[in-house]
Design a protein around this motif. Structure first.
Motif, PDB file in Angstrom:
ATOM      1  N   ALA A   4       0.832  -1.199   0.000  1.00  0.00           N
ATOM      2  CA  ALA A   4       0.000   0.000   0.000  1.00  0.00           C
ATOM      3  C   ALA A   4       0.864   1.245   0.000  1.00  0.00           C
ATOM      4  O   ALA A   4       2.029   1.230   0.423  1.00  0.00           O
ATOM      5  CB  ALA A   4      -0.925   0.001   1.216  1.00  0.00           C
ATOM      6  N   THR A   5       0.274   2.334  -0.467  1.00  0.00           N
ATOM      7  CA  THR A   5       0.926   3.639  -0.441  1.00  0.00           C
ATOM      8  C   THR A   5      -0.030   4.656   0.151  1.00  0.00           C
ATOM      9  O   THR A   5      -1.248   4.600  -0.078  1.00  0.00           O
ATOM     10  CB  THR A   5       1.376   4.067  -1.846  1.00  0.00           C
ATOM     11  N   TRP A   6       0.535   5.605   0.912  1.00  0.00           N
ATOM     12  CA  TRP A   6      -0.310   6.599   1.589  1.00  0.00           C
ATOM     13  C   TRP A   6       0.522   7.847   1.884  1.00  0.00           C
ATOM     14  O   TRP A   6       1.532   7.783   2.585  1.00  0.00           O
ATOM     15  CB  TRP A   6      -0.850   6.004   2.888  1.00  0.00           C
ATOM     16  N   VAL A  29       3.406  -4.423   3.237  1.00  0.00           N
ATOM     17  CA  VAL A  29       4.277  -3.262   3.003  1.00  0.00           C
ATOM     18  C   VAL A  29       3.409  -2.019   2.937  1.00  0.00           C
ATOM     19  O   VAL A  29       2.382  -1.998   2.233  1.00  0.00           O
ATOM     20  CB  VAL A  29       5.059  -3.408   1.680  1.00  0.00           C
ATOM     21  N   LEU A  30       3.801  -0.981   3.661  1.00  0.00           N
ATOM     22  CA  LEU A  30       3.132   0.311   3.576  1.00  0.00           C
ATOM     23  C   LEU A  30       4.174   1.379   3.303  1.00  0.00           C
ATOM     24  O   LEU A  30       5.091   1.583   4.105  1.00  0.00           O
ATOM     25  CB  LEU A  30       2.383   0.636   4.870  1.00  0.00           C
ATOM     26  N   CYS A  31       4.041   2.052   2.165  1.00  0.00           N
ATOM     27  CA  CYS A  31       4.911   3.168   1.803  1.00  0.00           C
ATOM     28  C   CYS A  31       4.236   4.468   2.217  1.00  0.00           C
ATOM     29  O   CYS A  31       3.084   4.714   1.851  1.00  0.00           O
ATOM     30  CB  CYS A  31       5.174   3.166   0.299  1.00  0.00           C
ATOM     31  N   PRO A 140      13.354  -7.885 -11.623  1.00  0.00           N
ATOM     32  CA  PRO A 140      12.161  -8.114 -12.457  1.00  0.00           C
ATOM     33  C   PRO A 140      10.856  -7.936 -11.696  1.00  0.00           C
ATOM     34  O   PRO A 140       9.838  -7.585 -12.293  1.00  0.00           O
ATOM     35  CB  PRO A 140      12.335  -9.559 -12.929  1.00  0.00           C
ATOM     36  N   ALA A 141      10.888  -8.166 -10.379  1.00  0.00           N
ATOM     37  CA  ALA A 141       9.700  -7.935  -9.553  1.00  0.00           C
ATOM     38  C   ALA A 141       9.889  -6.611  -8.818  1.00  0.00           C
ATOM     39  O   ALA A 141      10.590  -6.533  -7.806  1.00  0.00           O
ATOM     40  CB  ALA A 141       9.507  -9.076  -8.567  1.00  0.00           C
ATOM     41  N   LEU A 142       9.282  -5.557  -9.340  1.00  0.00           N
ATOM     42  CA  LEU A 142       9.483  -4.209  -8.801  1.00  0.00           C
ATOM     43  C   LEU A 142       8.156  -3.470  -8.754  1.00  0.00           C
ATOM     44  O   LEU A 142       7.334  -3.577  -9.668  1.00  0.00           O
ATOM     45  CB  LEU A 142      10.496  -3.441  -9.658  1.00  0.00           C
ATOM     46  N   ALA A 143       7.973  -2.713  -7.683  1.00  0.00           N
ATOM     47  CA  ALA A 143       6.791  -1.860  -7.538  1.00  0.00           C
ATOM     48  C   ALA A 143       7.239  -0.452  -7.175  1.00  0.00           C
ATOM     49  O   ALA A 143       8.050  -0.273  -6.260  1.00  0.00           O
ATOM     50  CB  ALA A 143       5.852  -2.409  -6.474  1.00  0.00           C
ATOM     51  N   LEU A 144       6.726   0.517  -7.901  1.00  0.00           N
ATOM     52  CA  LEU A 144       7.004   1.933  -7.657  1.00  0.00           C
ATOM     53  C   LEU A 144       5.736   2.556  -7.085  1.00  0.00           C
ATOM     54  O   LEU A 144       4.755   2.737  -7.797  1.00  0.00           O
ATOM     55  CB  LEU A 144       7.427   2.621  -8.960  1.00  0.00           C
ATOM     56  N   LEU A 145       5.750   2.830  -5.795  1.00  0.00           N
ATOM     57  CA  LEU A 145       4.565   3.303  -5.100  1.00  0.00           C
ATOM     58  C   LEU A 145       4.772   4.720  -4.607  1.00  0.00           C
ATOM     59  O   LEU A 145       5.880   5.096  -4.205  1.00  0.00           O
ATOM     60  CB  LEU A 145       4.249   2.428  -3.879  1.00  0.00           C
ATOM     61  N   GLY A 146       3.699   5.511  -4.599  1.00  0.00           N
ATOM     62  CA  GLY A 146       3.835   6.825  -3.995  1.00  0.00           C
ATOM     63  C   GLY A 146       2.821   7.844  -4.468  1.00  0.00           C
ATOM     64  O   GLY A 146       1.883   7.555  -5.216  1.00  0.00           O
ATOM     65  N   ILE A 220       0.431   2.985  -7.928  1.00  0.00           N
ATOM     66  CA  ILE A 220       1.321   1.836  -7.789  1.00  0.00           C
ATOM     67  C   ILE A 220       1.590   1.310  -9.185  1.00  0.00           C
ATOM     68  O   ILE A 220       0.680   0.817  -9.860  1.00  0.00           O
ATOM     69  CB  ILE A 220       0.697   0.730  -6.921  1.00  0.00           C
ATOM     70  N   LEU A 221       2.826   1.461  -9.644  1.00  0.00           N
ATOM     71  CA  LEU A 221       3.224   0.924 -10.940  1.00  0.00           C
ATOM     72  C   LEU A 221       3.999  -0.368 -10.706  1.00  0.00           C
ATOM     73  O   LEU A 221       4.858  -0.428  -9.826  1.00  0.00           O
ATOM     74  CB  LEU A 221       4.096   1.924 -11.708  1.00  0.00           C
ATOM     75  N   ILE A 222       3.695  -1.385 -11.499  1.00  0.00           N
ATOM     76  CA  ILE A 222       4.289  -2.701 -11.280  1.00  0.00           C
ATOM     77  C   ILE A 222       4.820  -3.296 -12.585  1.00  0.00           C
ATOM     78  O   ILE A 222       4.332  -3.007 -13.671  1.00  0.00           O
ATOM     79  CB  ILE A 222       3.286  -3.676 -10.643  1.00  0.00           C
TER      80      ILE A 222
END
Length: 257
Positions: A4-6, A29-31, A140-146, A220-222
């Motif tokens: 999650a992102t907040w 996970v919490l960003c 290869p397993a990446l998440a860009l959160l924010g 959240i981009l994955i």
């Protein structure tokens, strides 16, 4: 696995909200963005008492990012800031959790199109794009959160005409968002929800939340590897209804094993 992102708009003020939300929503996970808190005063004891570990990159009064996780961090060291980009503002932190490279980013607001702060935003986004491209080569397993401070399309804005070419909705900003996606990333929310009027931020003024006049600027981009595991992505409006809320609300991604 749930990520999650907040943007909490001051962790000092919103810590009770974060703890209450985690108790009801025990994500893996919490960003967090906009801690607005100097690095040494981060509330680690309270976070740990809630069952979470944390890494953070704090800054007094402004900015600040953190990653809260239930599992231990793995392998590669935590990275703060955008490598190779000199920046006094603390806006990025990255770590690996359960095999997923997690990048938590608080993108520059930009103030107004054509301003010096807008130019800084565009340079910052270009640096972020370079950094993410490098990370993708390794993970290869990446998440860009924010909080991206970008509404990618007109359907992400309550009044596209009023916001046309304004900051958060301008062509250069939207193009920067699309360049991130072109690296091989997908907007997780839009994998599941194609409806208009889905927002993650509402101005405090003029009863904007009650009237649902907002923008979808938290994303959240994955990668393709995570896209294959994506089971759902939603905006949780509940915390925006609480007393003294952040002007943003969480976005939550669910991944299958």
């Amino acid at each position: 696995m749930k990520l999650a992102t907040w943007n909490v708009n001051s962790l000092k003020v919103r810590l009770p909200h974060v703890l209450a939300w985690l108790a009801e929503n025990p994500v893996d996970v919490l960003c967090l963005q906009e801690l607005k808190m100097d690095h040494p005063v981060f509330p680690l004891a309270e976070i740990e008492a809630a069952g979470y570990r944390a890494v953070w990159y704090g800054q007094k009064t402004y900015n600040g990012v953190a990653i809260l996780t239930r599992a231990p961090l793995e392998g590669e060291a935590v990275v703060t800031g955008i490598p190779g980009f000199e920046d006094e503002q603390r806006r990025v932190i990255a770590a690996t959790v359960n095999g997923v490279r997690v990048i938590c980013a608080y993108v520059v607001n930009g103030e107004a199109v054509g301003s010096a702060k807008f130019e800084y935003k565009m340079a910052w986004l270009a640096a972020l794009e370079r950094y993410v491209a490098e990370e993708l080569a390794r993970h290869p397993a990446l998440a860009l959160l924010g909080d991206y401070n970008i509404a990618p399309e007109d359907r992400d804005v309550y009044d596209p005409e009023a916001w046309h070419e304004k900051v958060l909705c301008s062509t250069p900003e939207r193009a920067a968002f699309q360049r991130l996606c072109a690296l091989g990333l997908s907007d997780a929310f839009r994998l599941f929800n194609q409806e208009d009027k889905q927002y993650s931020w509402w101005d405090y003024r003029a009863m904007m939340f009650r009237r649902n006049l907002g923008l979808r600027i938290d994303h959240i981009l994955i990668t393709e590897a995570l896209k294959a595991r994506a089971a759902g992505c939603e905006i949780d409006r509940t915390p925006r209804k609480w007393e003294r809320p952040s002007d943003h609300t969480p976005v939550v991604l669910t991944l299958s094993q």
